[in-house]
Scaffold this motif. Structure first.
Motif, PDB file in Angstrom:
ATOM      1  N   TRP A   1      23.671  -0.650-123.852  1.00  0.00           N
ATOM      2  CA  TRP A   1      22.729  -0.037-122.738  1.00  0.00           C
ATOM      3  C   TRP A   1      23.361   0.551-121.569  1.00  0.00           C
ATOM      4  CZ3 TRP A   1      19.380  -4.976-123.489  1.00  0.00           C
ATOM      5  CH2 TRP A   1      18.811  -5.006-124.719  1.00  0.00           C
ATOM      6  N   GLN A   2      24.354  -0.142-121.064  1.00  0.00           N
ATOM      7  CA  GLN A   2      25.217   0.403-119.740  1.00  0.00           C
ATOM      8  C   GLN A   2      26.007   1.599-120.020  1.00  0.00           C
ATOM      9  OE1 GLN A   2      27.845  -2.473-117.967  1.00  0.00           O
ATOM     10  NE2 GLN A   2      28.180  -1.469-116.307  1.00  0.00           N
ATOM     11  N   GLU A   3      26.425   1.473-121.217  1.00  0.00           N
ATOM     12  CA  GLU A   3      27.420   2.691-121.654  1.00  0.00           C
ATOM     13  C   GLU A   3      26.527   3.993-121.709  1.00  0.00           C
ATOM     14  OE1 GLU A   3      29.490   1.726-125.092  1.00  0.00           O
ATOM     15  OE2 GLU A   3      30.942   0.519-124.133  1.00  0.00           O
ATOM     16  N   GLN A   4      25.093   3.801-122.178  1.00  0.00           N
ATOM     17  CA  GLN A   4      24.034   5.052-122.365  1.00  0.00           C
ATOM     18  C   GLN A   4      23.559   5.440-121.204  1.00  0.00           C
ATOM     19  OE1 GLN A   4      24.308   6.462-125.406  1.00  0.00           O
ATOM     20  NE2 GLN A   4      25.833   5.053-126.175  1.00  0.00           N
TER      21      GLN A   4
ATOM     22  N   GLU B   1      24.921  -0.977-113.276  1.00  0.00           N
ATOM     23  CA  GLU B   1      26.012  -2.185-113.442  1.00  0.00           C
ATOM     24  C   GLU B   1      25.515  -3.505-112.923  1.00  0.00           C
ATOM     25  OE1 GLU B   1      30.591  -3.364-112.091  1.00  0.00           O
ATOM     26  OE2 GLU B   1      29.746  -1.124-111.824  1.00  0.00           O
ATOM     27  N   ALA B   2      24.660  -3.393-111.821  1.00  0.00           N
ATOM     28  CA  ALA B   2      24.080  -4.466-111.125  1.00  0.00           C
ATOM     29  C   ALA B   2      23.208  -5.341-112.133  1.00  0.00           C
ATOM     30  CB  ALA B   2      23.549  -4.124-110.000  1.00  0.00           C
ATOM     31  N   LEU B   3      22.193  -4.580-112.746  1.00  0.00           N
ATOM     32  CA  LEU B   3      21.080  -5.119-113.839  1.00  0.00           C
ATOM     33  C   LEU B   3      22.022  -5.633-114.868  1.00  0.00           C
ATOM     34  CD1 LEU B   3      18.398  -5.728-114.618  1.00  0.00           C
ATOM     35  CD2 LEU B   3      18.326  -3.329-115.554  1.00  0.00           C
ATOM     36  N   ALA B   4      23.081  -4.769-115.550  1.00  0.00           N
ATOM     37  CA  ALA B   4      23.734  -5.642-116.592  1.00  0.00           C
ATOM     38  C   ALA B   4      24.536  -6.949-116.082  1.00  0.00           C
ATOM     39  CB  ALA B   4      24.832  -4.726-116.857  1.00  0.00           C
TER      40      ALA B   4
END
Length: 350
Positions: free
Chosen positions: A21-24, A29-32
């Protein structure tokens, strides 16, 4: 914030999902980071230990009861109590059942998190109820031999208790007792023979399981008091249906084992085709409707049916070396197919 305890395998899956989800660009980054810190690998599985411990405890209660009959001193004591009226024992079992049900219900209301201990108390209540019904049958027996009515009484009692106490465990006993009642009632009306209206037990239970499955799928959710037992009824109905169909594919509609032993399996191949077709049907239905229960039952019994036919038709007709070679090739093919599916899903996740 309390972290969610998950298995190592689940953690790896969630880590992969968050990274994807982060890569897409779906999350920053904070939520990840916050999501990654909201769970952790659980330690020792205390829930499973509790479940097994209560199962072992119940098994030990049963073994303790059975071991009484192996003790000479206890046997002498039982002989002295042999003249105890059935009415007294019946009332004692009834009181015992009420005690266990009340205890279990109170614990469930006050401590709903104690799932296994509550269900263990309900199980003891079920056993006491079965003993009460058995002795009640001895009291009211008129020599007719129609003891299937006792199982019908147990169905009604367990059904009412499962609704009143909202117990899935007692609902399981309700459906099991229902199956026993069906078997004994049809046997009674066939003069305790193996055929009822021209049907042996596997064929009878095929129809029984089909009706119970259809009831769970299409009608049970309309009956509010038992609507929350729908998935359980569906599961047990499918178990009755698929096991009975598999046995029917082996024994056909024969009730005499000597006659069945003289018949070649290809003479009853149509029952095998029916069993395979129903398994395929449930597998297709489960895949199309995203019904995990139907899909897994369909696939499992499809494999069971295929290998049952494999043994039936080739065991006596093919050289053993060739037989096991064919068996090895079939499992190798299944392994390759499963590996391709796994790689394909892994590639999609990547």
């Amino acid at each position: 914030m309390k972290k969610l305890d998950i298995s190592r395998q689940d953690k790896e899956a969630l880590d992969d999902a968050i990274s994807h989800w982060q890569e897409q660009g779906m999350i920053d980054e904070a939520l990840a980071t916050r999501l990654g810190e909201s769970y952790e690998v659980k330690g020792f599985d205390w829930k499973r230990l509790a479940q097994y411990a209560f199962w072992i405890a119940l098994s030990c209660v049963i073994l303790a009861f059975l071991s009484l009959f192996a003790d000479d001193m206890v046997l002498r004591w039982i002989k002295r109590l042999y003249d105890t009226p059935d009415t007294v024992i019946c009332i004692f079992c009834l009181v015992l059942a009420i005690v266990f049900y009340s205890w279990g219900f109170r614990n469930k209301r006050n401590h709903p998190e104690k799932t296994f201990s509550n269900e263990a108390l309900m199980t003891l209540g079920v056993f006491a109820t079965a003993a009460f019904i058995g002795y009640l049958g001895k009291i009211i027996d008129k020599g007719s031999g129609h003891f299937s009515l006792l199982f019908l009484a147990s169905v009604l009692i367990y059904g009412i208790l499962s609704v009143k106490l909202s117990s899935k465990l007692i609902w399981v006993f309700t459906l099991v007792s229902f199956g026993i009642w069906f078997a004994t009632e049809t046997a009674y009306h066939s003069n305790w023979g193996f055929r009822f209206w021209g049907m042996n037990y596997p064929l009878r239970f095929t129809l029984f399981g089909a009706l119970l499955t259809a009831f769970a799928l299409f009608w049970q959710h309309h009956i509010k008091p038992i609507s929350h037992f729908r998935q359980l009824s569906y599961l047990i109905g499918l178990t009755y249906l698929m096991v009975a169909l598999w046995l029917l594919s082996i024994f056909g509609n024969y009730s005499d084992m000597d006659k069945w032993a003289q018949v070649r399996q290809w003479h009853i191949f149509y029952w095998g085709l029916l069993s395979t077709a129903v398994s395929l049907g449930f597998a297709w239905y489960g895949l199309k409707k995203h019904d995990n229960i139907a899909r897994e039952f369909g696939i499992v019994f499809l494999v069971i049916n295929i290998y049952t036919r494999f043994f039936e038709y080739l065991w006596d007709n093919v050289n053993r070396a060739i037989f096991f070679l064919l068996l090895a090739v079939s499992f190798w093919y299944i392994g390759r197919w499963a590996e391709r599916v796994w790689r394909k899903k892994d590639k999609i996740r990547g």
